[in-house]
Enzyme design. Structure first.
Site, PDB file in Angstrom:
ATOM      1  N   ALA A   1      53.125  20.922  -8.600  1.00 36.85           N
ATOM      2  CA  ALA A   1      51.964  21.622  -8.041  1.00 36.85           C
ATOM      3  C   ALA A   1      51.357  22.568  -9.070  1.00 36.85           C
ATOM      4  CB  ALA A   1      52.394  22.410  -6.812  1.00 36.85           C
TER       5      ALA A   1
ATOM      6  N   LEU B   1       0.850  -1.198   0.000  1.00 37.68           N
ATOM      7  CA  LEU B   1       0.000   0.000   0.000  1.00 37.68           C
ATOM      8  C   LEU B   1       0.884   1.245   0.000  1.00 37.68           C
ATOM      9  CD1 LEU B   1      -2.658  -1.116   2.653  1.00 37.68           C
ATOM     10  CD2 LEU B   1      -2.531  -1.635   0.196  1.00 37.68           C
TER      11      LEU B   1
ATOM     12  N   ARG C   1      57.774  29.615 -21.656  1.00 41.77           N
ATOM     13  CA  ARG C   1      57.286  30.757 -20.874  1.00 41.77           C
ATOM     14  C   ARG C   1      58.082  31.976 -21.302  1.00 41.77           C
ATOM     15  NH1 ARG C   1      60.160  28.041 -15.831  1.00 41.77           N
ATOM     16  NH2 ARG C   1      62.168  29.080 -15.980  1.00 41.77           N
TER      17      ARG C   1
ATOM     18  N   ARG D   1       1.205  13.265   7.631  1.00 41.81           N
ATOM     19  CA  ARG D   1       2.070  13.548   8.783  1.00 41.81           C
ATOM     20  C   ARG D   1       3.526  13.753   8.366  1.00 41.81           C
ATOM     21  NH1 ARG D   1      -0.022   8.188  11.585  1.00 41.81           N
ATOM     22  NH2 ARG D   1      -0.353   7.807   9.375  1.00 41.81           N
TER      23      ARG D   1
HETATM   24  C1  UD1 Z   1      -1.457   1.595   9.737  1.00 41.21           C
HETATM   25  C2  UD1 Z   1      -2.478   0.633  10.386  1.00 41.21           C
HETATM   26  C3  UD1 Z   1      -2.096   0.447  11.843  1.00 41.21           C
HETATM   27  C4  UD1 Z   1      -0.663  -0.069  11.970  1.00 41.21           C
HETATM   28  C5  UD1 Z   1       0.309   0.850  11.200  1.00 41.21           C
HETATM   29  C6  UD1 Z   1       1.651   0.180  11.137  1.00 41.21           C
HETATM   30  C7  UD1 Z   1      -4.686   0.920   9.368  1.00 41.21           C
HETATM   31  C8  UD1 Z   1      -5.981   1.594   9.456  1.00 41.21           C
HETATM   32  N1  UD1 Z   1      -3.790   1.231  10.318  1.00 41.21           N
HETATM   33  O1  UD1 Z   1      -1.580   2.835  10.399  1.00 41.21           O
HETATM   34  O2  UD1 Z   1      -2.982  -0.505  12.447  1.00 41.21           O
HETATM   35  O3  UD1 Z   1      -0.293  -0.103  13.337  1.00 41.21           O
HETATM   36  O4  UD1 Z   1      -0.143   1.057   9.856  1.00 41.21           O
HETATM   37  O5  UD1 Z   1       2.613   1.051  10.575  1.00 41.21           O
HETATM   38  O6  UD1 Z   1      -4.478   0.107   8.488  1.00 41.21           O
HETATM   39  N2  UD1 Z   1      -2.397   3.878   2.276  1.00 41.21           N
HETATM   40  C9  UD1 Z   1      -2.942   3.758   1.009  1.00 41.21           C
HETATM   41  N3  UD1 Z   1      -4.190   4.254   0.787  1.00 41.21           N
HETATM   42  C10 UD1 Z   1      -4.942   4.807   1.760  1.00 41.21           C
HETATM   43  C11 UD1 Z   1      -4.373   4.928   3.055  1.00 41.21           C
HETATM   44  C12 UD1 Z   1      -3.106   4.446   3.290  1.00 41.21           C
HETATM   45  O7  UD1 Z   1      -2.311   3.244   0.094  1.00 41.21           O
HETATM   46  O8  UD1 Z   1      -6.085   5.215   1.471  1.00 41.21           O
HETATM   47  C13 UD1 Z   1      -1.025   3.382   2.494  1.00 41.21           C
HETATM   48  C14 UD1 Z   1      -0.059   4.472   2.935  1.00 41.21           C
HETATM   49  O9  UD1 Z   1       0.626   5.023   1.826  1.00 41.21           O
HETATM   50  C15 UD1 Z   1       0.905   3.704   3.860  1.00 41.21           C
HETATM   51  C16 UD1 Z   1       0.078   2.533   4.357  1.00 41.21           C
HETATM   52  O10 UD1 Z   1      -1.069   2.450   3.547  1.00 41.21           O
HETATM   53  O11 UD1 Z   1       2.024   3.231   3.156  1.00 41.21           O
HETATM   54  C17 UD1 Z   1      -0.339   2.726   5.806  1.00 41.21           C
HETATM   55  O12 UD1 Z   1      -0.997   3.983   5.926  1.00 41.21           O
HETATM   56  P1  UD1 Z   1      -0.687   4.967   7.117  1.00 41.21           P
HETATM   57  O13 UD1 Z   1      -1.489   6.184   6.932  1.00 41.21           O
HETATM   58  O14 UD1 Z   1       0.760   5.123   7.307  1.00 41.21           O
HETATM   59  O15 UD1 Z   1      -1.308   4.124   8.311  1.00 41.21           O
HETATM   60  P2  UD1 Z   1      -0.934   4.209   9.833  1.00 41.21           P
HETATM   61  O16 UD1 Z   1      -1.709   5.291  10.484  1.00 41.21           O
HETATM   62  O17 UD1 Z   1       0.504   4.208  10.019  1.00 41.21           O
HETATM   63 MG    MG Z   2       2.092   4.337   8.709  1.00 40.01          MG
END
Ligand code: UD1
Ligand code: MG
Length: 450
Positions: free
Chosen positions: A378, A10, A438, A17
């Protein structure tokens, strides 16, 4: 042989953040995009498929991930991790799926194998107990100590926030179950998102338990959500690389200042001082020494050579017993041969410096082929560029180039030529003769400024 599981990474989240202009998974850890680390790791376990869920400009991602066997799936709106997995579902044709978050660069492949082996045809996830669980989904266990749910930080009660065991977001499930479960998930939580962990209660409605595998080293499985966490992870990773080298017999004076942004192959007996940076592929042979503040990129440093402080060596070979620097810049295709010396404030490019030859101070050597036993005084400059084309300077064995000489290429300084200091040499010079080019010093009497 490929295994019957699909990897879904994902990487489409907005990374709010992180406040990074790049998508979070494309930020760099140890010289490589987070997403590229993950792709390298999952390839180790030979999955049937690797699917990456992305958003926005695909070419941006492809600049970092060049593998042709990756399937790219766009998630147009970022509605949560479950929604992201749902976007990938139509492309999955393996019976088990393993979902990884694109912000977890250091997860080792052995942990993924452990999870997959223990959760065949079942739902399973990797948990960890980091020192600070803030921001992560907390693992809720029932009285039998079995996992019953994951509660996100933003939805957690004060009591739940005190739980130290967290979900790493690395979750596996049978694809068939995933397909049914994702349709049922709601976004009635404090973030208004479709959470992937919401599949857990759905699984438990019909099955005894969810498999949890505790990570051996929590640091390796933590997702990073801002640059503070990224820096911590980077430091941790760098120290791990330094430790591995030291265990093999490499002396690193200050391991916490060592930076490896590529691959290093170093023999026992190599010495690395403070604040050395490695990029690309670097090979360090026994007995060589890298002094403080050096940067080495795609370089080989042979036995007992010394790279003195604050030097940069790129795309070059430094042979046995050679000495470079301090403050030298050796770039692009140099071959500094045995016992040669390229000293302080010398820049070299596309140049061979033969056995035992010396350019000890303040010179530019570009497109030069320098034989053995040559002395470059040099301030010598090879004038290799006429504004359009680069030209070659050939300096044959045992030539002596006096200080402050300009060598206007193309040019051959023949064997044993002796060039007087301050010369501007425009024609080939004969072997074993003194050449001076030179203007003569004149003294003008009765001279006045007016
Ligand atoms: C997520 C998990 C949390 C876990 C943590 C571990 C969920 C709801 N929460 O939280 O339980 O402890 O990871 O690091 O799953 N992403 C998408 N599409 C979206 C949203 C997110 O592709 O719509 C991807 C982001 O790019 C990221 C990953 O999913 O790489 C996780 O998303 P992030 O927002 O970092 O989730 P966390 O709040 O860290
Ligand atoms: Mg995360």
């Amino acid at each position: 042989m490929k295994n019957d599981y699909a990897i879904v990474i994902l990487a489409a989240g907005k990374g709010k953040r992180m406040h990074s202009p790049l998508p979070k998974p494309l930020n760099i850890v140890a010289g490589k995009a987070i997403l590229a680390h993950i792709v390298t790791t999952v390839k180790d376990i030979s999955p049937a498929q690797i699917i990456i869920v992305y958003s926005g400009d695909l070419s941006l991602y492809k600049a970092y991930i060049t593998d042709s066997d990756v399937t790219w799936v766009e998630q147009q709106q970022q509605l949560g991790t479950a929604h992201a997995v749902a976007a990938a579902l139509p492309y999955i044709n393996a019976s088990q799926s393993l979902v990884l978050c694109g912000d977890t660069p250091l997860v080792p492949s052995c942990e993924l194998i452990r999870l997959l082996e223990q959760s065949k045809n079942s739902v399973g996830l990797i948990t960890a107990t980091p020192e600070n669980p803030f921001g992560f989904g907390r693992i809720i266990r029932n009285k039998n100590n079995n996992l019953s749910a994951i509660t996100e930080e933003k939805d957690a009660s004060d009591a739940e926030k005190k739980i130290k065991e967290i979900s790493t977001g690395i979750i596996t499930a049978p694809t068939k179950f995933l397909t049914q479960a994702l349709k049922l998930i709601k976004n009635n939580n404090n973030q208004g998102e479709y959470y992937l962990p919401a599949i857990i209660p759905l699984w438990l409605q019909h099955n005894a338990k969810v498999v949890t595998v505790a990570a051996t080293d929590p640091m390796t499985v933590l997702g990073i959500n801002n640059f503070v966490e990224l820096a911590k992870l980077e430091n941790y990773y760098q120290l791990q690389i330094a430790n591995k080298l030291m265990i093999k017999g490499v002396r690193i004076t200050k391991p916490e200042s060592f930076n490896c942004h590529g691959t290093i192959n170093a023999d026992a007996g190599v010495k690395i001082a403070n604040n050395v940076t490695i990029k690309g592929i670097v090979t360090l042979k026994a007995g060589c020494e890298i002094e403080a503040n050096c940067i080495l990129e795609d370089a080989t440093i042979e036995e007992n050579a010394i790279i003195k402080a604050s030097s940069i060596v790129i795309g070059s070979l430094i042979s046995k017993n050679a000495q470079i620097g301090p403050f030298a810049y050796v770039r692009a295709n140099c071959n500094i041969k045995k016992d040669a010396k390229l000293g302080a404030f010398v820049e070299a490019k596309n140049t061979t410096l033969g056995d035992g030859s010396k350019a000890n101070h303040l010179s530019y050597l570009g497109d030069a082929e320098i034989g053995t036993g040559v002395n470059i005084g040099a301030g010598t400059i090879t004038c290799n560029y006429d504004g359009k084309t680069k030209h070659k300077t050939k300096i044959e064995d045992n030539a002596f180039i006096g200080s402050g000489t300009e060598l206007i290429a193309p040019l051959t300084i023949n064997k044993g030529s002796y060039i007087g200091a301050g010369s501007c040499i425009t024609n080939d010079t004969p072997a074993e003769k003194l050449t001076i080019a030179r203007s003569r010093q004149v003294v003008i009497d009765k001279w006045s400024e007016k």
